[in-house]
Design an enzyme around this catalytic site. Sequence first.
Site, PDB file in Angstrom:
ATOM      1  CD  GLU A   1      -1.586  -2.433   1.455  1.00 23.50           C
ATOM      2  OE1 GLU A   1      -0.497  -2.601   2.063  1.00 23.50           O
ATOM      3  OE2 GLU A   1      -2.288  -3.384   1.069  1.00 23.50           O
TER       4      GLU A   1
ATOM      5  CG  HIS B   1     -11.811  -8.015   5.035  1.00 24.96           C
ATOM      6  ND1 HIS B   1     -11.193  -8.908   5.864  1.00 24.96           N
ATOM      7  CD2 HIS B   1     -11.105  -8.031   3.872  1.00 24.96           C
ATOM      8  CE1 HIS B   1     -10.161  -9.465   5.225  1.00 24.96           C
ATOM      9  NE2 HIS B   1     -10.092  -8.955   4.027  1.00 24.96           N
TER      10      HIS B   1
HETATM   11  C1  LIG Z   1      -1.914  -5.192   4.136  1.00 30.81           C
HETATM   12  C2  LIG Z   1      -2.858  -5.996   3.313  1.00 30.81           C
HETATM   13  N1  LIG Z   1      -3.088  -5.618   2.048  1.00 30.81           N
HETATM   14  C3  LIG Z   1      -3.960  -6.311   1.295  1.00 30.81           C
HETATM   15  C4  LIG Z   1      -4.622  -7.406   1.781  1.00 30.81           C
HETATM   16  C5  LIG Z   1      -5.626  -8.164   0.931  1.00 30.81           C
HETATM   17  N2  LIG Z   1      -5.062  -9.493   0.609  1.00 30.81           N
HETATM   18  C6  LIG Z   1      -5.387 -10.584   1.326  1.00 30.81           C
HETATM   19  S1  LIG Z   1      -4.536 -11.941   0.820  1.00 30.81           S
HETATM   20  C7  LIG Z   1      -3.742 -11.074  -0.379  1.00 30.81           C
HETATM   21  C8  LIG Z   1      -2.754 -11.789  -1.252  1.00 30.81           C
HETATM   22  C9  LIG Z   1      -1.655 -12.434  -0.477  1.00 30.81           C
HETATM   23  O1  LIG Z   1      -0.787 -13.110  -1.333  1.00 30.81           O
HETATM   24  P1  LIG Z   1       0.452 -13.905  -0.743  1.00 30.81           P
HETATM   25  O2  LIG Z   1       1.198 -13.051   0.199  1.00 30.81           O
HETATM   26  O3  LIG Z   1       1.225 -14.482  -1.884  1.00 30.81           O
HETATM   27  O4  LIG Z   1      -0.203 -15.050   0.124  1.00 30.81           O
HETATM   28  P2  LIG Z   1      -1.154 -16.217  -0.416  1.00 30.81           P
HETATM   29  O5  LIG Z   1      -2.540 -15.779  -0.160  1.00 30.81           O
HETATM   30  O6  LIG Z   1      -0.860 -16.409  -1.863  1.00 30.81           O
HETATM   31  O7  LIG Z   1      -0.782 -17.391   0.408  1.00 30.81           O
HETATM   32  C10 LIG Z   1      -4.173  -9.752  -0.397  1.00 30.81           C
HETATM   33  C11 LIG Z   1      -3.715  -8.734  -1.358  1.00 30.81           C
HETATM   34  C12 LIG Z   1      -4.358  -7.752   3.103  1.00 30.81           C
HETATM   35  N3  LIG Z   1      -4.961  -8.800   3.683  1.00 30.81           N
HETATM   36  N4  LIG Z   1      -3.476  -7.036   3.839  1.00 30.81           N
END
Ligand SMILES: Cc1ncc(C[n+]2csc(CCOP(=O)(O)OP(=O)(O)O)c2C)c(N)n1
Lengths: 361, 361, 353, 353
Positions: free
Chosen positions: D53, D121
């Site tokens: 962000e 959320h």
């Molecule tokens: C600070 C933050 N930004 C955005 C999100 C929304 N979000 C939830 S999971 C995710 C993707 C995460 O990807 P990764 O780190 O590769 O983990 P994965 O879910 O693939 O295991 C996002 C963008 C969040 N939870 N927290």
Amino acid sequence: MNSDPLTGDDAVAILPTLVYSGRESLPLEQCLTIHRLMVRARVMEERMIKMSKSGLGHFWIGGPGEEAFNVALGLQIRRGQGPRYDYLHLHYRNSALMLALGMPVIESIRQMAMTATDSHSLGRNFVGHFCKREWNVIPVTSVIEVQYAMAPGTALMQKRLPDSEGVTVVLGGEAGTAEGDFASCLIWSTLPGREVPVLIVVTNNGYGISTPACSVHSERHVVDRGIPFGVPGEVVDGNDPIRAWHAVERGLMHCRATRTPFFLEANVSRLFGHSSSSGALRDRTQEDPIERFERILLDEGVDRGHLDQMHEDAHTEVEQAVEQALNEPMPRPEDVERYTYAASRPEIDAVYPDDYTGLPN
Amino acid sequence: MNSDPLTGDDAVAILPTLVYSGRESLPLEQCLTIHRLMVRARVMEERMIKMSKSGLGHFWIGGPGEEAFNVALGLQIRRGQGPRYDYLHLHYRNSALMLALGMPVIESIRQMAMTATDSHSLGRNFVGHFCKREWNVIPVTSVIEVQYAMAPGTALMQKRLPDSEGVTVVLGGEAGTAEGDFASCLIWSTLPGREVPVLIVVTNNGYGISTPACSVHSERHVVDRGIPFGVPGEVVDGNDPIRAWHAVERGLMHCRATRTPFFLEANVSRLFGHSSSSGALRDRTQEDPIERFERILLDEGVDRGHLDQMHEDAHTEVEQAVEQALNEPMPRPEDVERYTYAASRPEIDAVYPDDYTGLPN
Amino acid sequence: MATLVQAVRLALHYGEEHLGVTDVFGEDVGPPLGGVFTATQGLRTAWNSPLDERGIIGMAMGIAYAGGRPVAEIQFCDYGFNVIDLLKVAGNQYWAGAGQYPLPMVVMTPSGSGIRGSLYHSHSFESWASRLPGWKIVMPSNALDAYGLMLSAIEDPNPVLVLLPKALLRVRGEQRLPGEPDDENELKERIDAPVGEARTTWQPRWPKMEPYFVPIGKASTVREGDACTVISYGRTLPLAVQAADELATELGNRAEVIDLRSIFPYDWKCISQSVSKTGRLLIVNEDTEVTNFGEHLLRRVIEHHFYDLLVRPRLLAGKHVPGIGLNQVYEQNTVPQLRHIKQAMSEVILEQA
Amino acid sequence: MATLVQAVRLALHYGEEHLGVTDVFGEDVGPPLGGVFTATQGLRTAWNSPLDERGIIGMAMGIAYAGGRPVAEIQFCDYGFNVIDLLKVAGNQYWAGAGQYPLPMVVMTPSGSGIRGSLYHSHSFESWASRLPGWKIVMPSNALDAYGLMLSAIEDPNPVLVLLPKALLRVRGEQRLPGEPDDENELKERIDAPVGEARTTWQPRWPKMEPYFVPIGKASTVREGDACTVISYGRTLPLAVQAADELATELGNRAEVIDLRSIFPYDWKCISQSVSKTGRLLIVNEDTEVTNFGEHLLRRVIEHHFYDLLVRPRLLAGKHVPGIGLNQVYEQNTVPQLRHIKQAMSEVILEQA
Ligand SMILES: Cc1ncc(C[n+]2csc(CCOP(=O)(O)OP(=O)(O)O)c2C)c(N)n1
Ligand SMILES: Cc1ncc(C[n+]2csc(CCOP(=O)(O)OP(=O)(O)O)c2C)c(N)n1
Ligand SMILES: [Mg+2]
Ligand SMILES: [Mg+2]
């Protein structure tokens, strides 16, 4: 007799030699230009330190000790407004760079004196917190490292311009690289297929305020932080304007030509401690890049008299600037809210179509 | 007949062989333990997906596809409370790890069903957001990457204990490494002379929600991020429990013995997409670590019937857990404010000596 | 008498020796500097962190999880805005984990204007902080309260934020801290690090401090009166007292001045009783005026005492502008000064009911 | 009729084609997903960012500095708390540079509860946002306003934050957007990306949209009446309307319901006139109640209309707790629901003056 390429002033007789530092060299003429700028920056900063101590300002922070690197960089910037020119995301030690760009001394003094004529901030910001849109100088914030998060943005706009060689330059200290924004800069500058032309600069003076770099950095060189992202880099002795010049040239060239990032770490001095808060006392343990450069120039046959003249000229210039600035008007109470909002239109903003006028009523 | 080393249940006749993956191997007995845990995790997650679709829960997120790595890691954790034991800073795909630690299936189901008996969060948090103080499991937050900022803190306390081998393990996905907190973890884990024993794990499933890792990562491997900081690392095929086991063992050993960090990147699958928000549909393009492991076990002579039995047992166990959980009480309106503040004392806090009781009055 | 910042240092020392403080850390908190305001000079457990506020808060949380008692410093509250999410998380971990993990951590940070700090060293933080459920937030305005609130912050098993008014850090208290030597020069000599070379080998000679707890959530009525109720804290508190004293002389009307001391939880009983008595209210702080913590207090007063109020209650706060400029014309016209406070106070007092 | 999220998408499309938008970006904003709520599907300039962000806001600032017109998305406002400092900086750059650099950037983010979002959320953001001088902040509660406010946000040369109520994103508008096809199925077919394989080759067939600007700072009086003034926005606005309608039937008293639409600047004239008329005020939002933007509005009303108020004015807001739990018993008892709003409204209306 040649004249100073930057200012048009008459200068000393030019000896048609190259001045060497190791294998690298610069024409003597250019060295004298660099020297003159370094001295002007130093004299200006020292005068501002004095102002802070005599109550003609509240706070001083600046770049004594970083003149060699800053001048070498400043002279190679393509100065102008808009993405065809270079963008500058500075921190608070870049007065010598600004002078190298052509900023008159008085612009800095005005900010120190907090006058209404301070074009950078209307007497609002600390000295050294430049903002100059006609030269693409983004407002300097005291908040460490945020400039690194913004730099890939200006670079992206530059990358999109066809046939442009404009690049973005971002600078900060070594301690600040611990903030996440530094990592963000590396990540956002190297998105696969969307690399952008940023010259990422870290001026390493070995300290963050009182904290020695060696106590909080496990990297051998800060520039190693670029390795995982494939960002080429170089560490340069930033107290040597000749080496600095060429390192900057290589870095800028890389960015201009390949439209991808380059990382330059410059080792520099901090001659008066962190800021006036820590006393702004001359630190004799630190190498003085001007003294060092002058020894080299003297060895090359430059007249001591010429060098002294540069200092004298700078003093005269700076004193005049101080005198003038102190006679200029101060901001007024009604300036408090000025420039909060850029002018919009009544169909777009019904309350503040122009500027801020206090709480809605 | 041996019995399952974890549960004490009778298991199949043990063939005294080693199962190989390349040059690495594990005893078949252990492989069967791992397999059983993988299956229990999978069946549990699939059942919870069903719950999310049938309205017995609002949201599902979890770890199908990560079972091999998570079980291999979970079985090597030193479980307990306080800095002599390992700390776990998890993200939301670690249910198999929790089962490997010994968590009963029903604990996860209760969180999915948002019951008052949900010991992790009192029906407050999403499923997979574990918290278990007696096993040093720090509350999982949905806020990506913050756990990486906290991990050096628990590790510091562990490092200070004499003769302790307790380490901190922190996990997250590859996309999240773009947040500054990941860089912070590397920096704070390697302060010169103050390195701390953290096993930094990134489970790389190739996506952050819909964004392919290759579109936002310029690093060849995420694990390269450790290079500048001198953090040794390894990339492992996280879908292979045998290789995962040994990689984890090397990583943990390094941390336990040297009291410094190690970085492990595990390539894993994401079998049902990101979460129920993206449909939680089975993604047939992704390799299934259980199917792959079962092929190997069958090759080793394990009975198909045994493997099927594991699935069947898991189904029975999970169905019973669901049935029980759904009969348990739900949180009540007065729970809203509960556990806002830990109990203090009236001399220390005159308003909330116990828990929160609404705005001061 | 000890200055406010000396009182903080003495409290941290007491915390290290008697209350289990394991780590006092942050940017420039350890030797040689001991904090940009000297709050942490000579402390046994003080250490310098990397320049990374997110790392600082994360580290404090980790230490607290694992049984330590950290006191972390954000060098200026102005630099805490990149870590609001972690502060929120710290505030919710006990709740999120259904009471499993209390998080006994203290964060201290200088707040407010008054040190000619320009845009980035003049912020107030209490309105932001008051929006962090799960935190307790205190803001002393004198040395003794700073000592007592710091000890309470350390003792409390929840995250506590200690806001230190930048402008008052070097102000001497009027009351002796329990254990403080009688002679302030002796104190200085014992606990202030010398400048220059001598610092490298310097060791503090701590006085034997005694415990003293100011309960969180307890206000202090520093002037009694019935002409109006004035609620303030931090930099504006002594100004409010001065204004009240001057008006008492000039008008003969005595304002009741409450030093709130705790932002959350706040001392509702004290506020409520005073407003019931006076029927007139002025709230003074220097945070920006849109969505300001004083507006919350005002709302509570309206909720409970609307029909008790004799005249319109007032809030005097900082202007809603992007910053406080360095030239003092800005500060003088952006955040409340003595003249503004006195003016507002006399209006509240003199308005015809 | 278009849903609120479709209206945002159509506005962004109009912005790309006619208002110079150069970049619509953020996490999962580009293909294939087009945003977790589909707000950015099919847009020409949409691209996926890293999960960062701070990088998103920094990038938007950089683009805006260099002459671009970015619209950046924070996926949920719940994830904007690590970048408050950069938002503050974005809000002060014009001021800090004495008017040199306007910063025409738009940040959009879903805000509020109502999607069973659990702790992370369900946050509201408007109270935080209102503390960012230099920003303009809007929050539409229906599709047409979303379209018109988004266009104004893009046109305005200052940073504008567009808060989109999570709970209302999929709600259809009652008025046609200028240029929207008559048939909502046609709209869907033209601009909603198909699921599955088809998505990879899909191209939107945009309707020819027309410009429509809702001025920032202009409220909308959605129900006229003189029994009381109700100010709301976002998720609670339609609930307030429903409560007012039900009470009009049940009690015969008509509340005046104002959809504020802009958080800052807000439409003071509209508020002031209505309160002058009714003498009764209820403010409803769902943000946490300590230092809540509604408390600011209440303070302004007290400041200007204390003596016009017939009965105690009220704020109905979310509880000061660390989060909203997933089990719906939490949400139902943490943030205002229809029954709470109706109850509060009838109390304000019926209280004896
Ligand atoms: C600070 C933050 N930004 C955005 C999100 C929304 N979000 C939830 S999971 C995710 C993707 C995460 O990807 P990764 O780190 O590769 O983990 P994965 O879910 O693939 O295991 C996002 C963008 C969040 N939870 N927290
Ligand atoms: C985000 C943030 N944190 C803390 C500070 C306070 N501060 C100002 S300068 C400084 C040290 C910076 O060191 P470095 O980055 O090495 O730059 P240098 O001053 O040495 O050139 C600190 C901690 C700040 N300005 N911003
Ligand atoms: Mg430095
Ligand atoms: Mg991933």
